[in-house]
Scaffold this active site. Structure first.
Site, mmCIF file in Angstrom:
data_model
loop_
_atom_site.group_PDB
_atom_site.id
_atom_site.type_symbol
_atom_site.label_atom_id
_atom_site.label_comp_id
_atom_site.label_asym_id
_atom_site.label_seq_id
_atom_site.Cartn_x
_atom_site.Cartn_y
_atom_site.Cartn_z
ATOM 1 N N ASP A 1 -20.011 -3.919 -9.200
ATOM 2 C CA ASP A 1 -20.783 -3.195 -10.217
ATOM 3 C C ASP A 1 -21.805 -4.176 -10.768
ATOM 4 O O ASP A 1 -21.953 -5.290 -10.239
ATOM 5 C CB ASP A 1 -19.820 -2.671 -11.315
ATOM 6 C CG ASP A 1 -20.336 -1.399 -11.988
ATOM 7 O OD1 ASP A 1 -21.543 -1.356 -12.316
ATOM 8 O OD2 ASP A 1 -19.542 -0.477 -12.175
ATOM 9 N N ARG B 1 0.603 -2.217 6.885
ATOM 10 C CA ARG B 1 1.343 -1.172 7.597
ATOM 11 C C ARG B 1 2.232 -1.649 8.736
ATOM 12 O O ARG B 1 3.329 -1.078 8.919
ATOM 13 C CB ARG B 1 0.355 -0.103 8.085
ATOM 14 C CG ARG B 1 -0.217 0.720 6.941
ATOM 15 C CD ARG B 1 -1.483 1.435 7.327
ATOM 16 N NE ARG B 1 -2.588 0.502 7.531
ATOM 17 C CZ ARG B 1 -3.831 0.866 7.829
ATOM 18 N NH1 ARG B 1 -4.120 2.147 7.993
ATOM 19 N NH2 ARG B 1 -4.774 -0.045 7.977
ATOM 20 N N ASP C 1 0.832 -1.205 0.000
ATOM 21 C CA ASP C 1 0.000 0.000 0.000
ATOM 22 C C ASP C 1 0.866 1.253 0.000
ATOM 23 O O ASP C 1 0.993 1.953 1.009
ATOM 24 C CB ASP C 1 -0.959 -0.025 1.202
ATOM 25 C CG ASP C 1 -2.057 -1.056 1.019
ATOM 26 O OD1 ASP C 1 -2.411 -1.355 -0.133
ATOM 27 O OD2 ASP C 1 -2.564 -1.566 2.032
ATOM 28 N N ASP D 1 -6.078 -6.574 -5.314
ATOM 29 C CA ASP D 1 -7.222 -6.305 -4.429
ATOM 30 C C ASP D 1 -7.940 -5.041 -4.887
ATOM 31 O O ASP D 1 -7.791 -3.981 -4.276
ATOM 32 C CB ASP D 1 -6.695 -6.172 -2.993
ATOM 33 C CG ASP D 1 -7.812 -6.027 -1.978
ATOM 34 O OD1 ASP D 1 -8.947 -6.439 -2.278
ATOM 35 O OD2 ASP D 1 -7.539 -5.494 -0.884
ATOM 36 N N LYS E 1 -11.318 -5.062 -5.371
ATOM 37 C CA LYS E 1 -12.678 -5.142 -4.797
ATOM 38 C C LYS E 1 -13.735 -4.675 -5.806
ATOM 39 O O LYS E 1 -14.469 -3.705 -5.572
ATOM 40 C CB LYS E 1 -12.769 -4.335 -3.502
ATOM 41 C CG LYS E 1 -11.829 -4.807 -2.402
ATOM 42 C CD LYS E 1 -12.099 -4.091 -1.098
ATOM 43 C CE LYS E 1 -11.194 -4.559 0.023
ATOM 44 N NZ LYS E 1 -9.792 -4.152 -0.115
ATOM 45 N N LYS F 1 0.290 -8.032 -2.188
ATOM 46 C CA LYS F 1 -1.048 -7.530 -2.508
ATOM 47 C C LYS F 1 -0.919 -6.144 -3.129
ATOM 48 O O LYS F 1 -0.371 -5.228 -2.516
ATOM 49 C CB LYS F 1 -1.919 -7.435 -1.252
ATOM 50 C CG LYS F 1 -3.362 -7.069 -1.569
ATOM 51 C CD LYS F 1 -4.224 -7.089 -0.323
ATOM 52 C CE LYS F 1 -4.210 -5.770 0.392
ATOM 53 N NZ LYS F 1 -5.017 -4.730 -0.255
ATOM 54 N N THR G 1 -12.781 -5.422 7.246
ATOM 55 C CA THR G 1 -12.268 -5.583 8.614
ATOM 56 C C THR G 1 -12.272 -4.274 9.400
ATOM 57 O O THR G 1 -12.029 -4.272 10.599
ATOM 58 C CB THR G 1 -10.843 -6.168 8.586
ATOM 59 O OG1 THR G 1 -10.099 -5.499 7.562
ATOM 60 C CG2 THR G 1 -10.858 -7.637 8.304
HETATM 61 O O1 C5P Z 1 -2.092 -2.090 6.754
HETATM 62 P P1 C5P Z 1 -3.071 -3.196 7.001
HETATM 63 O O2 C5P Z 1 -2.431 -4.458 7.567
HETATM 64 O O3 C5P Z 1 -4.261 -2.761 7.804
HETATM 65 O O4 C5P Z 1 -3.570 -3.582 5.541
HETATM 66 C C1 C5P Z 1 -4.606 -4.487 5.292
HETATM 67 C C2 C5P Z 1 -4.825 -4.568 3.818
HETATM 68 O O5 C5P Z 1 -5.895 -5.485 3.575
HETATM 69 C C3 C5P Z 1 -5.240 -3.242 3.176
HETATM 70 O O6 C5P Z 1 -4.566 -3.172 1.925
HETATM 71 C C4 C5P Z 1 -6.726 -3.353 2.971
HETATM 72 O O7 C5P Z 1 -7.148 -2.689 1.802
HETATM 73 C C5 C5P Z 1 -6.926 -4.855 2.827
HETATM 74 N N1 C5P Z 1 -8.228 -5.362 3.234
HETATM 75 C C6 C5P Z 1 -8.743 -5.180 4.504
HETATM 76 N N2 C5P Z 1 -9.981 -5.667 4.831
HETATM 77 C C7 C5P Z 1 -10.704 -6.349 3.921
HETATM 78 C C8 C5P Z 1 -10.182 -6.569 2.640
HETATM 79 C C9 C5P Z 1 -8.916 -6.061 2.331
HETATM 80 O O8 C5P Z 1 -8.088 -4.586 5.352
HETATM 81 N N3 C5P Z 1 -11.866 -6.870 4.243
#
Ligand code: C5P
Length: 238
Positions: A70, A213, A17, A65, A67, A38, A122
């Protein structure tokens, strides 16, 4: 040389990210053991779709990812294009409905791309679900329902929080792939609400964890990566 951590790299996905090629390539350089990366909206839009070929060119596997969400025709068209770009895993929103999910799955035929249905983000809590989305189910029941809808559509896997992974595993069986973001060594953190440690996610039935992160923004990303990898193995040192 065989390392005790070798098995972990098939279960740990690191979220790239970052907004630019340079930052993405620097993370690939700092974390050479990572096999699964990812690529999300930030990097795909910031660096352009060519980033997929570049990361793949380094021998890596790609979880794209985006997502998708549509009408069925639009999602199927987009899925068909992305599945032919060498993507290994691709996300669509499970809440897009059965027809959309079926159309997306159909569009992956003849490719090696596996779809994952995103259930409940999440970052969302039970009150968010009830008060803002007006869904009269708790997250466990809602995620189970969406996972079963994905299965009905023939989609091979889902994304859910580790809190629902055991329920999904129990209700959908051993073959459904379960990918869990929201992974933290300590509870909470950033904008994630439903979090667990890598070891807890594994115990709950996750096949893959996604960590962003806590590794990529750590002062020492390599040390952070190893801490998460050891935790997945249940190593008592972490
Ligand atoms: O930085 P962090 O560990 O929170 O990143 C989680 C990654 O997983 C992010 O890129 C986020 O977009 C992705 N994600 C998520 N929850 C979901 C699907 C994908 O956090 N349900």
């Amino acid at each position: 040389m065989v390392s005790v951590l070798d098995s972990v790299w098939e279960h740990l996905i690191v979220a790239l990210d970052v907004p630019s090629w340079d930052q993405a390539l620097e993370l690939l350089r700092l974390l050479p053991q990572v096999r699964w990366w990812k690529v999300g909206l930030e990097l795909y839009l910031g660096a352009g779709s060519e980033i997929v070929a570049v990361v793949r060119g380094q021998g890596k596997r790609i979880f794209l990812d985006l997502k998708l969400h549509d009408i069925p025709n639009t999602v199927a068209a987009a899925t068909g294009i992305l599945a032919r770009q060498g993507v290994d895993l691709l996300t669509v929103h499970a809440s897009g409905g059965l027809a959309m999910l079926r159309a997306a799955q159909q569009a992956t035929q003849g490719t090696t791309c596996r779809l994952l249905g995103v259930t409940l983000l999440t970052s969302l809590t039970a009150p968010d679900l009830q008060n803002h989305l007006h869904v009269p189910l708790d997250p466990l029941d809602y995620v189970q329902h969406l996972a079963q809808t994905c299965q009905t559509a023939g989609i091979p896997g889902v994304v859910c929080s580790p809190w629902e992974a055991a329920r999904v595993r129990q209700s959908c069986g051993p073959d459904l792939l379960i990918v869990t973001p929201g992974i933290r060594l300590q509870p909470g953190g950033d904008d994630q609400a439903r979090t667990c440690t890598p070891a807890q996610a594994r115990q709950q039935g996750a096949d893959w964890i996604v960590v962003g992160r806590p590794i990529t923004r750590a002062p020492d990303p390599q040390a952070a990566l190893l801490a998460y990898a050891h935790n997945w193995l249940g190593d008592p040192c972490c």
